[in-house]
Write a protein that holds these residues in place. Structure first.
Motif, PDB file in Angstrom:
ATOM      1  N   GLU A 109     -69.529  76.070   5.549  1.00 53.78           N
ATOM      2  CA  GLU A 109     -68.341  76.785   5.081  1.00 53.78           C
ATOM      3  C   GLU A 109     -68.403  78.261   5.464  1.00 53.78           C
ATOM      4  O   GLU A 109     -67.384  78.872   5.794  1.00 53.78           O
ATOM      5  N   ASP A 110     -69.605  78.833   5.431  1.00 53.71           N
ATOM      6  CA  ASP A 110     -69.754  80.249   5.746  1.00 53.71           C
ATOM      7  C   ASP A 110     -69.542  80.556   7.226  1.00 53.71           C
ATOM      8  O   ASP A 110     -69.458  81.725   7.605  1.00 53.71           O
ATOM      9  N   ARG A 111     -69.457  79.526   8.055  1.00 48.37           N
ATOM     10  CA  ARG A 111     -69.162  79.733   9.463  1.00 48.37           C
ATOM     11  C   ARG A 111     -67.664  79.628   9.754  1.00 48.37           C
ATOM     12  O   ARG A 111     -67.266  79.562  10.928  1.00 48.37           O
ATOM     13  N   SER A 112     -66.850  79.617   8.736  1.00 44.86           N
ATOM     14  CA  SER A 112     -65.408  79.591   8.978  1.00 44.86           C
ATOM     15  C   SER A 112     -65.010  80.862   9.720  1.00 44.86           C
ATOM     16  O   SER A 112     -65.549  81.942   9.450  1.00 44.86           O
ATOM     17  N   PRO A 113     -64.089  80.786  10.684  1.00 48.04           N
ATOM     18  CA  PRO A 113     -63.685  81.979  11.430  1.00 48.04           C
ATOM     19  C   PRO A 113     -63.230  83.124  10.532  1.00 48.04           C
ATOM     20  O   PRO A 113     -63.534  84.288  10.812  1.00 48.04           O
ATOM     21  N   GLU A 114     -62.532  82.812   9.462  1.00 50.84           N
ATOM     22  CA  GLU A 114     -62.028  83.863   8.577  1.00 50.84           C
ATOM     23  C   GLU A 114     -63.175  84.614   7.901  1.00 50.84           C
ATOM     24  O   GLU A 114     -63.167  85.849   7.831  1.00 50.84           O
ATOM     25  N   ARG A 115     -64.158  83.883   7.420  1.00 51.55           N
ATOM     26  CA  ARG A 115     -65.281  84.532   6.738  1.00 51.55           C
ATOM     27  C   ARG A 115     -66.121  85.341   7.718  1.00 51.55           C
ATOM     28  O   ARG A 115     -66.499  86.480   7.439  1.00 51.55           O
ATOM     29  N   VAL A 116     -66.406  84.758   8.882  1.00 49.24           N
ATOM     30  CA  VAL A 116     -67.233  85.458   9.864  1.00 49.24           C
ATOM     31  C   VAL A 116     -66.524  86.719  10.355  1.00 49.24           C
ATOM     32  O   VAL A 116     -67.127  87.789  10.460  1.00 49.24           O
ATOM     33  N   ALA A 117     -65.227  86.613  10.657  1.00 50.09           N
ATOM     34  CA  ALA A 117     -64.485  87.769  11.170  1.00 50.09           C
ATOM     35  C   ALA A 117     -64.372  88.875  10.140  1.00 50.09           C
ATOM     36  O   ALA A 117     -64.251  90.048  10.498  1.00 50.09           O
ATOM     37  N   SER A 118     -64.443  88.533   8.861  1.00 48.90           N
ATOM     38  CA  SER A 118     -64.353  89.553   7.814  1.00 48.90           C
ATOM     39  C   SER A 118     -65.650  90.342   7.674  1.00 48.90           C
ATOM     40  O   SER A 118     -65.707  91.304   6.909  1.00 48.90           O
ATOM     41  N   GLY A 119     -66.689  89.916   8.402  1.00 50.24           N
ATOM     42  CA  GLY A 119     -67.955  90.640   8.369  1.00 50.24           C
ATOM     43  C   GLY A 119     -68.906  90.188   7.288  1.00 50.24           C
ATOM     44  O   GLY A 119     -69.947  90.816   7.072  1.00 50.24           O
ATOM     45  N   MET A 120     -68.579  89.108   6.613  1.00 44.62           N
ATOM     46  CA  MET A 120     -69.459  88.610   5.564  1.00 44.62           C
ATOM     47  C   MET A 120     -70.625  87.857   6.194  1.00 44.62           C
ATOM     48  O   MET A 120     -70.468  87.158   7.191  1.00 44.62           O
ATOM     49  N   GLY A 121     -71.780  87.998   5.600  1.00 51.53           N
ATOM     50  CA  GLY A 121     -72.963  87.341   6.136  1.00 51.53           C
ATOM     51  C   GLY A 121     -73.034  85.875   5.745  1.00 51.53           C
ATOM     52  O   GLY A 121     -72.104  85.320   5.151  1.00 51.53           O
ATOM     53  N   GLN A 122     -74.159  85.275   6.045  1.00 49.42           N
ATOM     54  CA  GLN A 122     -74.373  83.862   5.757  1.00 49.42           C
ATOM     55  C   GLN A 122     -75.203  83.735   4.486  1.00 49.42           C
ATOM     56  O   GLN A 122     -76.330  84.211   4.421  1.00 49.42           O
ATOM     57  N   ARG A 123     -74.624  83.099   3.474  1.00 48.30           N
ATOM     58  CA  ARG A 123     -75.332  82.991   2.199  1.00 48.30           C
ATOM     59  C   ARG A 123     -76.573  82.114   2.286  1.00 48.30           C
ATOM     60  O   ARG A 123     -77.555  82.351   1.589  1.00 48.30           O
ATOM     61  N   ILE A 124     -76.524  81.118   3.141  1.00 49.25           N
ATOM     62  CA  ILE A 124     -77.660  80.204   3.297  1.00 49.25           C
ATOM     63  C   ILE A 124     -78.407  80.554   4.585  1.00 49.25           C
ATOM     64  O   ILE A 124     -77.865  80.440   5.683  1.00 49.25           O
ATOM     65  N   GLY A 125     -79.642  80.990   4.432  1.00 50.38           N
ATOM     66  CA  GLY A 125     -80.440  81.342   5.603  1.00 50.38           C
ATOM     67  C   GLY A 125     -81.132  80.154   6.237  1.00 50.38           C
ATOM     68  O   GLY A 125     -81.552  80.220   7.395  1.00 50.38           O
TER      69      GLY A 125
END
Length: 275
Positions: free
Chosen positions: A65-81
């Motif tokens: 889910e964290d790889r969604s284009p909207e989340r990535v483009a907003s500059g948010m990192g990846q919660r699951i490492g």
């Protein structure tokens, strides 16, 4: 492994009620300027237990889910490492990885090496030698996570020859470009509503090696330069109209302003060229 600096897993209470029940161990990053609340965290999962198996499944969902284009483009990192297999105690691993986060270049400037972010390690890993990879992994046997294209991947090391990463200047130069590369990839993902392909990663990395030749210093402009390589043409800066426009770059003219003179027909010609 999780990164709480983006958004807390404990907020996922409706569909994922168990994250806040885990015993989290934060990495004690040894630098006063690194906020303790932003430190990555580790928790042990026993997949033979129903709760932990469900939590593992939910964490995989979150990673995608964290790889969604909207989340990535907003500059948010990846919660699951990622998901770590190790014989080490969780506190031992936390202490070891904490010592890897703050790295110093030859000028003794401190940098936070965000290897615990899956998009960051995807760019860092290819730069490292086998020995450096093992130094970074330390007691970790296997690290499962997502690569730069949101595909499952595994990181494993070799034999550590040194106790420290001992990053070379050429590696530092590449690492400093990673934030601009990931920013550009995120913007491309949002524009084209897709995950990057391996060739996109190659194009972005290659473009990041060229912007300094044009005296592009601004962070947003560097990301824009890479984005143009991704969306216009991998070698767009070789096109005559682009080279002419970039002559205007200077102390009072940013890259974005210099290229704003290009028309839609110019950009179309660049995309169709055989540079």
């Amino acid at each position: 492994m999780t990164d709480p600096s983006t958004s807390p897993l404990e907020g996922e209470t409706t569909q994922r009620p168990w994250f806040d029940e885990l015993d989290w161990v934060s990495l004690p990053v040894p630098h006063a300027s690194f906020p303790a609340e932003h430190a990555p965290r580790l928790a042990v999962l026993n997949l033979n237990e129903q709760r932990d198996a469900k939590l593992f499944y939910n964490s995989v969902q979150l990673a995608f889910e964290d790889r969604s284009p909207e989340r990535v483009a907003s500059g948010m990192g990846q919660r699951i490492g990622g998901w770590i297999a190790t014989a080490a105690d969780v506190s031992e691993l936390a202490n070891y990885w904490a010592s890897m986060i703050v790295q110093y270049d030859k000028r003794e400037r401190a940098y936070a090496l965000r290897f615990y972010d899956s998009r960051s390690i995807a760019l860092l890993w290819p730069l490292l030698s086998d020995g450096q990879r093992q130094v970074l992994l330390g007691p970790v046997g296997t690290w499962h996570t997502l690569d730069a294209c949101a595909r499952p991947c595994v990181y494993q090391g070799g034999v550590a020859l040194h106790a420290h990463l001992q990053l070379k200047e050429t590696q530092w130069e590449a690492i400093r470009a990673h934030e601009h590369i990931n920013r550009a990839l995120g913007l491309m993902m949002l524009d084209e509503q897709r995950q990057p392909l391996p060739r996109d990663i190659e194009i972005a990395v290659e473009a990041a090696q060229r912007y300094e030749a044009y005296d592009i210093e601004d962070a947003a402009d560097r990301a824009l330069f890479i984005l143009h390589a991704l969306t216009w043409h991998p070698r767009f800066d070789m096109h005559p109209v682009v080279r002419h426009a970039m002559r205007a770059i200077g102390p009072d003219t940013f890259y974005s302003e210099a290229l704003s003179v290009l028309s839609d027909s110019d950009i179309s010609a660049i995309r169709q060229s055989s540079l």
